[in-house]
Design an enzyme around this catalytic site. Structure first.
Site, PDB file in Angstrom:
ATOM      1  N   HIS A   1      38.361  35.562  45.713  1.00  0.00           N
ATOM      2  CA  HIS A   1      38.109  36.585  44.682  1.00  0.00           C
ATOM      3  C   HIS A   1      39.409  36.989  43.989  1.00  0.00           C
ATOM      4  CE1 HIS A   1      36.083  40.151  42.935  1.00  0.00           C
ATOM      5  NE2 HIS A   1      37.244  40.738  43.159  1.00  0.00           N
ATOM      6  N   GLU A   2      40.463  37.223  44.782  1.00  0.00           N
ATOM      7  CA  GLU A   2      41.738  37.623  44.194  1.00  0.00           C
ATOM      8  C   GLU A   2      42.374  36.464  43.424  1.00  0.00           C
ATOM      9  OE1 GLU A   2      42.561  40.662  44.104  1.00  0.00           O
ATOM     10  OE2 GLU A   2      41.001  41.308  45.485  1.00  0.00           O
TER      11      GLU A   2
ATOM     12  N   HIS B   1      40.843  36.288  40.075  1.00  0.00           N
ATOM     13  CA  HIS B   1      41.442  37.255  39.147  1.00  0.00           C
ATOM     14  C   HIS B   1      42.712  36.678  38.530  1.00  0.00           C
ATOM     15  CE1 HIS B   1      38.912  40.720  39.409  1.00  0.00           C
ATOM     16  NE2 HIS B   1      39.070  40.900  40.697  1.00  0.00           N
TER      17      HIS B   1
ATOM     18  N   GLU C   1      35.072  42.000  37.617  1.00  0.00           N
ATOM     19  CA  GLU C   1      34.742  41.866  39.043  1.00  0.00           C
ATOM     20  C   GLU C   1      33.593  40.880  39.232  1.00  0.00           C
ATOM     21  OE1 GLU C   1      36.269  43.032  41.730  1.00  0.00           O
ATOM     22  OE2 GLU C   1      37.812  43.866  40.424  1.00  0.00           O
TER      23      GLU C   1
END
Length: 312
Positions: free
Chosen positions: A138-139, A142, A213
């Site tokens: 997830h990071e 980003h 997100e």
């Protein structure tokens, strides 16, 4: 619905929200300084988009007292991070940091060329390796999607809009005697728009954050090939970090409207991830039953109180 349709819809929403944010800032500048103020706002936003302070990432890591995690301390964690970075086509794997905080949290700083991911002590001790892989993905999503730059720009534009509103209020107070004397006239509609512009910019910024997100969730599912892993991590984090009202009043959860949140509702994120279960890679990352325990001891320190709450 496949992850590609989700991704395109999120990109369109991001573009619209970013344009709305820039439009609100330009409007505030125009109401305050005329056409010059509009161009001033747009130019300042362009400068913020192009120039990123190099010290920003270091300052953020220092604020959380984050310490580097070496390869020999956590070889499995580094292996997963490198494989995810390779799948995301990053030029280099993000540096891993350990944040000595009991809060279950993770965050990324930097940009594609040079980035870092900090994992809190609470997260490393709460999640399984499979779930940590989902959080890392997830990071990394980003970072790969340029979200850090986009959200930095959004925050800058929102603050600039708030600055215009404050300047307008100060000028109004200084001119109040002339207004009461009838020497000058005030455009009440323009004054009202200038007053509410920071709130509109904040709502647009929150909406942009929620969209990014969602997009990071979808990209993380593609990177790991295991959307259920991230879904499990999100559900566990929600259970651990739920507000005190959620404990006292089961089902209450976050009472504020969804459009006032920086992150979408966990239930919706989990539902979207589980809907992608049949549209991912065969080779999943992070399903090994491994665990990481940092080779450093978190400092014994008491929570510090600030006007916004307690910091650990």
């Amino acid at each position: 619905m496949s992850w590609r349709r989700h991704a395109w819809r999120n990109r369109l929403q991001t573009l619209l929200l970013l344009l709305a944010l820039l439009g609100i800032s330009a409007l505030a500048g125009r109401l305050l300084f005329g056409e010059d103020g509009m161009w001033m706002a747009l130019l300042a936003s362009l400068i913020a988009l192009v120039i990123q302070p190099a010290a920003g990432a270091r300052l953020t890591l220092a604020l959380y007292q984050a310490q580097p995690i070496s390869v020999h301390q956590a070889p499995d964690l580094w292996r997963v991070a490198r494989r995810l970075a390779e799948r995301a086509d990053l030029p280099a794997a993000p540096l891993l940091y350990y944040a000595p905080s009991p809060l279950v949290n993770a965050f990324a700083v930097g940009q594609r060329q040079q980035s870092a991911i900090a994992l809190s002590d609470g997260l490393l001790r709460t999640l399984s390796m499979r779930e940590i892989a989902g959080v890392l993905a997830h990071e990394i999503a980003h970072i790969a999607n340029g979200d850090l730059r986009v959200m930095s720009l959004a925050d800058y534009v929102s603050r600039l809009t708030a600055l215009f509103a404050v300047v307008g209020q100060v000028l109004l107070l200084l001119a109040l005697p002339l207004v009461l004397a009838g020497s000058i006239e005030i455009d009440l509609l323009a004054l009202l728009l200038l007053a509410v512009s920071p709130h509109l910019a904040l709502l647009a910024q929150l909406g942009l954050s929620r969209v990014r997100e969602f997009d990071a969730d979808l990209e993380a599912a593609r990177l790991t090939g295991d959307p259920a892993g991230l879904a499990s991590a999100l559900a566990k984090i929600e259970r651990v970090t739920r507000s005190w009202r959620g404990w006292l009043l089961p089902g209450w959860g976050n009472p504020e409207p969804s459009w006032l949140r920086t992150h979408p509702a966990t239930e919706e994120r989990v539902s979207r991830l589980l809907s992608l279960a049949g549209d991912t890679r065969d080779e999943a990352i992070g399903r090994e039953k491994l665990a990481y325990r940092p080779d450093v001891s978190p400092p014994r320190r008491r929570p510090r109180w600030y006007p916004g709450g307690y910091w650990y």
